[in-house]
Each structure stands twice: as structure tokens, then as C-alpha cells.
Design a protein around this motif. Structure first.
Motif, mmCIF file in Angstrom:
data_model
loop_
_atom_site.group_PDB
_atom_site.id
_atom_site.type_symbol
_atom_site.label_atom_id
_atom_site.label_comp_id
_atom_site.label_asym_id
_atom_site.label_seq_id
_atom_site.Cartn_x
_atom_site.Cartn_y
_atom_site.Cartn_z
ATOM 1 N N ASP A 1 0.824 -1.212 0.000
ATOM 2 C CA ASP A 1 0.000 0.000 0.000
ATOM 3 C C ASP A 1 0.861 1.266 0.000
ATOM 4 N N ARG A 2 2.032 1.197 0.627
ATOM 5 C CA ARG A 2 2.886 2.376 0.741
ATOM 6 C C ARG A 2 3.823 2.545 -0.441
ATOM 7 N N THR A 3 4.150 1.449 -1.126
ATOM 8 C CA THR A 3 5.130 1.526 -2.219
ATOM 9 C C THR A 3 4.500 1.064 -3.533
ATOM 10 N N SER A 4 4.879 -0.112 -3.992
ATOM 11 C CA SER A 4 4.399 -0.630 -5.278
ATOM 12 C C SER A 4 3.760 -2.000 -5.079
ATOM 13 N N ARG A 5 2.487 -2.102 -5.390
ATOM 14 C CA ARG A 5 1.801 -3.382 -5.256
ATOM 15 C C ARG A 5 2.367 -4.414 -6.230
ATOM 16 N N SER A 6 2.599 -4.006 -7.470
ATOM 17 C CA SER A 6 3.130 -4.946 -8.463
ATOM 18 C C SER A 6 4.555 -5.377 -8.106
ATOM 19 N N GLY A 7 5.351 -4.462 -7.552
ATOM 20 C CA GLY A 7 6.711 -4.798 -7.172
ATOM 21 C C GLY A 7 6.764 -5.810 -6.038
ATOM 22 N N VAL A 8 5.887 -5.641 -5.055
ATOM 23 C CA VAL A 8 5.837 -6.593 -3.941
ATOM 24 C C VAL A 8 5.412 -7.972 -4.443
ATOM 25 N N ILE A 9 4.440 -8.021 -5.363
ATOM 26 C CA ILE A 9 3.980 -9.308 -5.893
ATOM 27 C C ILE A 9 5.111 -10.009 -6.654
ATOM 28 N N ALA A 10 5.833 -9.272 -7.497
ATOM 29 C CA ALA A 10 6.926 -9.869 -8.263
ATOM 30 C C ALA A 10 8.007 -10.432 -7.345
ATOM 31 N N GLY A 11 8.356 -9.675 -6.309
ATOM 32 C CA GLY A 11 9.345 -10.166 -5.357
ATOM 33 C C GLY A 11 8.861 -11.401 -4.630
ATOM 34 N N ALA A 12 7.574 -11.422 -4.291
ATOM 35 C CA ALA A 12 7.001 -12.578 -3.596
ATOM 36 C C ALA A 12 7.076 -13.828 -4.458
ATOM 37 N N VAL A 13 6.749 -13.702 -5.757
ATOM 38 C CA VAL A 13 6.811 -14.857 -6.663
ATOM 39 C C VAL A 13 8.225 -15.435 -6.694
ATOM 40 N N ALA A 14 9.219 -14.566 -6.765
ATOM 41 C CA ALA A 14 10.611 -15.028 -6.815
ATOM 42 C C ALA A 14 11.009 -15.755 -5.532
ATOM 43 N N VAL A 15 10.609 -15.216 -4.395
ATOM 44 C CA VAL A 15 10.998 -15.816 -3.106
ATOM 45 C C VAL A 15 10.323 -17.164 -2.897
ATOM 46 N N TRP A 16 8.986 -17.231 -3.091
ATOM 47 C CA TRP A 16 8.328 -18.518 -2.814
ATOM 48 C C TRP A 16 8.764 -19.591 -3.819
#
Length: 427
Positions: free
Chosen positions: A80-95
Motif C-alpha cells: 500500500d505504501r510503495t508498489s503493489r506490483s513490485g511486492v507481488i513480483a518479489g514474492a513470486v521469486a521468493v516462494w
């Protein structure tokens, strides 16, 4: 850099809303592929690592849910504070990275810890996705868009069951984890390149004030808690059954690994897809007339789900089992479109990802954390009495929870119209 573009109305539509929805759907499919692959691989993993049903239940649910639940809220706040799409992309890579590493585990503790890592990654995927969909789609199309996104659940569950069975049968269970993980790692940068946030007032003082008001706000709204705990009780049954029914088929019906994968995969793909889509379509049609339908729809579905699951699990003919389990596999997850849409409308738009994160914290901690472990523990306790059928009766034992979930939805329906936040029309 000029700040005025971030305060304009969301007129610049790049990329197209349907393209964004498609990318989010594929990410969600990967999410559930990585979850459900564990269910079909239960027997070979247990044999290889020497695990009990309770230990495997802890790996399948508790290990994933612990950090998944608690990291969901801070990662949603970050989105909510930064980039929603950026957080999702990082999450995909980590999991995806941790999923691949699961293929290297040689003990219960190693696999447990690696599943914790998968949970941390997946914690950043769902709540920001809900909020991003709400940014791209108007209220009258939102439940259907969220339902299409939620098709990732049955598609991922079904595909994970079938693909996992074939890979494990013809190669081994370790390669199944590694293959799924590599696909996600390759997809993450493509997602970041294609999916962009809608323009919004990022980081303004008023926006941050709204953000930190989320928890006091939802704390006062009874409908939020009733929806969250109702959905979580349903998920306790749903996640537990999704993890364990392939093993029930193998133990109680003498099915092969591939046979169980095809059987369960077809149920999840066909039944689940119909249920999720129908839930969103009905919510858009009925919910605009009466907000209470967002809670009534899942309530009705769960009241039908429990007895049909029981009849299916107690049947002896595989054809009858499949026919009886098809309908509850549809109704079991019909709630996804209506309930996730209602959560988006209990708060104002800047709070959506954080409110969704709070909802997912409750839903996954209870549903995913308790469901597989509870069924596994009951199965171990019944082993001396029922032998190979202990898992079948453990699954039957949890079905009564659906009735408590339906009761909470009945109460939620009474509160929902008062808690609903009407959205101002877009300029």
C-alpha cells in the motif's frame, strides 16, 4: 521529479486491465501449484523421510501458515505504501526459490523450515493482488474479476495434483518441487516488466494517516470479523481435505499415485472452476441489489457442502465418489469472489491491501495452519482402530466445521449493509 502525475485520476491504463488480471491469475496458479503439489506427493515423501501423518500435516499446513499469516500484513502495508506490483513480483521469486529448495530436503526439520520460507514468499502475493484488481476494475465488475483471479485456486490445485503425480511416478518427488520452483523464478521478472500500479497518491501525509487507521477501523466492523472467521473455518476443512484426499484415495481405494492425481485433479479443476466463477457472477448480480448476498452465498454453499462430502467419502464405488465430491468441490470455494469483494468494500481504497492482509492472516492461520495438521493428528489417533481407513474417518470428522462457518456468515449478512463503504464514481 514532478509529483503531479501521481495525483491524477487513474486514466492512464497501461497495461490493459485484462492483461493485468491474466498476469495475476498466472501468479496465483503458481501459488497454489506450489501448495498442492505437497498433497499428491504425501505418500512418497512420507516413505522417503519416514514421517507420520501428524508430521506431514505440520509440513503441509502449519509450517506454511505460520510465517505466511504473520508476514502477510506487513507485506500488504508495504504494498500500500510503495508498489503493489513490485511486492507481488518479489514474492513470486521468493516462494518459487524456496519451493525449488524443498526438493533438496532430507529430513522432517529441513522440509519444515523450507516450507516456512515458501510461506514467507507467498505472504506477499495475494493481498496486493486483491488491491490491484480493485484499482483496475470498477465496482460493478469487481466480484467477477476477483473470481477470475481466484480461479488460480482450483487450476493450481488441480494442475499441481496431476503434474506432481506424473513427475513423482516417472522421475521422483524432488524433481517435482525443483521444476515448479524454476517456472516461478523465470516468471517473476516478466511479471514486474508487464504489470504496473495504477496512478495514486503515493506517500502523501493523508494517505499514511489513512493507512495507520486501518486496524482501528476494521476492529469496529463486526462484519469483517464474521467474514474472516467464517471463511477461515471453511478453509480449515478445504485446505485439510485438499491435502489429504489424494492419500485417502490411495489408502482406502487402492488407487495408484497417477490414478489419485487424475481423480483429484479433475475434481479440483472442473468443480473448483465452476464454483469460483459462479460465486463471482452471482455476487455481482445479487450483491448490487442486496449487500447481504455477499455473505448469504457462501452460507448456502457450505450447508450443502458438508453432507455431500460425507456421502462421497463413505461411498465404495469410485464413480459414485467422484460424482458426489464434484458438487462440494465447487461449493467449497464459491466464497472466494463474494467474500474477498466484501472485504474490499469494508474500507476505503488506500486501505485495501492492508485490510486484505488482515483477513488473510486470520484465514490462513486457522484454515491452512490447523486443517492439514488436525486431520493428520486425528488419523494417527484412529490408526489402531481403523487401520488404512483412519485418514478417511479423520476427514469425515472435520466436516461439521462447515456448519459453524455457515452460522458466522448468517450473522455477517446482518451487519454487512451497515459496514459497507460506498465508492465514489471514477472521474
Amino acid at each position: 521529479m514532478a509529483s503531479t502525475p501521481t495525483t491524477t485520476a487513474p486514466a492512464a491504463r497501461s497495461p490493459n486491465a485484462n492483461v493485468v488480471l491474466g498476469m495475476l491469475l498466472f501468479a496465483y496458479i503458481l501459488n497454489f501449484l506450489d501448495r498442492q503439489i505437497l498433497g499428491i506427493l504425501a505418500q512418497p515423501i512420507k516413505e522417503d523421510l519416514g514421517l507420520s501423518d501428524a508430521q506431514f500435516g505440520a509440513i503441509g499446513g502449519l509450517a506454511f501458515a505460520l510465517l505466511y499469516s504473520f508476514f502477510g500484513v506487513p507485506l500488504a502495508m508495504l504494498a500500500d505504501r510503495t508498489s503493489r506490483s513490485g511486492v507481488i513480483a518479489g514474492a513470486v521469486a521468493v516462494w518459487s526459490g524456496f519451493t525449488a529448495l524443498c526438493g533438496t530436503a532430507t529430513s522432517f526439520m529441513q522440509l519444515f523450515l523450507l516450507r516456512l520460507g515458501v510461506g514467507v514468499g507467498e505472504a506477499g502475493g495475494v493481498a496486493p493482488s486483491y488491491a490491484l484488481i480493485a484499482d483496475y476494475f470498477p465496482p460493478q465488475r469487481r466480484a467477477r474479476a476477483l473470481a477470475i483471479f481466484s480461479l488460480g485456486v482450483p487450476i493450481g490445485l488441480g494442475a499441481g495434483t496431476v503434474l506432481g503425480a506424473y513427475i513423482a511416478e516417472y522421475i521422483n518427488w524432488r524433481v517435482a518441487f525443483i521444476a515448479m520452483g524454476v517456472v516461478g523464478i523465470l516468471f517473476a521478472p516478466i511479471f514486474k516488466l508487464v504489470v504496473k500500479d495504477r496512478p495514486r497518491t503515493m506517500g502523501s501525509p493523508q494517505r499514511l494517516a489513512d493507512l495507520f487507521a486501518v486496524f482501528p477501523l476494521i476492529g469496529k466492523k463486526r462484519s469483517f470479523w464474521l467474514l474472516a472467521f467464517g471463511a477461515s473455518l471453511s478453509s480449515l476443512c478445504g485446505y485439510g481435505l485438499a491435502i489429504w484426499i489424494p492419500s485417502v484415495l490411495i489408502r482406502s481405494f487402492d488407487m495408484s499415485l497417477i490414478g489419485a492425481g487424475q481423480f483429484m485433479g479433475s475434481l479440483l479443476l472442473l468443480g473448483g472452476t465452476i464454483g469460483v466463477f459462479m460465486g463471482g457472477w452471482l455476487a455481482d448480480r445479487l450483491g448490487t441489489r442486496d449487500r447481504r448476498w455477499y455473505a448469504w452465498l457462501p452460507m448456502i454453499a457450505w450447508l450443502i457442502t458438508a453432507p455431500l462430502y460425507a456421502l462421497g467419502l463413505l461411498s465404495e464405488s469410485l464413480w459414485l465418489v467422484w460424482a458426489l465430491l464434484l458438487i462440494p468441490n465447487a461449493l467449497n470455494i464459491l466464497w472466494l469472489g463474494p467474500v474477498t469483494t466484501a472485504i474490499q468494500h469494508i474500507v476505503t481504497p488506500p486501505m485495501r491491501a492492508t485490510a486484505s492482509g488482515a483477513f488473510l492472516l486470520i484465514n490462513n492461520l486457522i484454515g491452512l495452519g490447523v486443517g492439514p495438521l488436525l486431520i493428520g493428528g486425528i488419523s494417527d489417533a484412529l490408526r489402531e482402530t481403523y487401520g488404512a481407513d483412519s485418514l478417511r474417518y479423520a476427514a469425515l470428522a472435520v466436516l461439521g466445521v462447515y456448519f459453524f462457518a455457515a452460522l458466522l456468515m448468517w450473522f455477517a449478512a446482518r451487519r454487512l449493509p451497515n459496514d459497507w463503504v460506498e465508492e465514489a464514481p471514477a472521474c
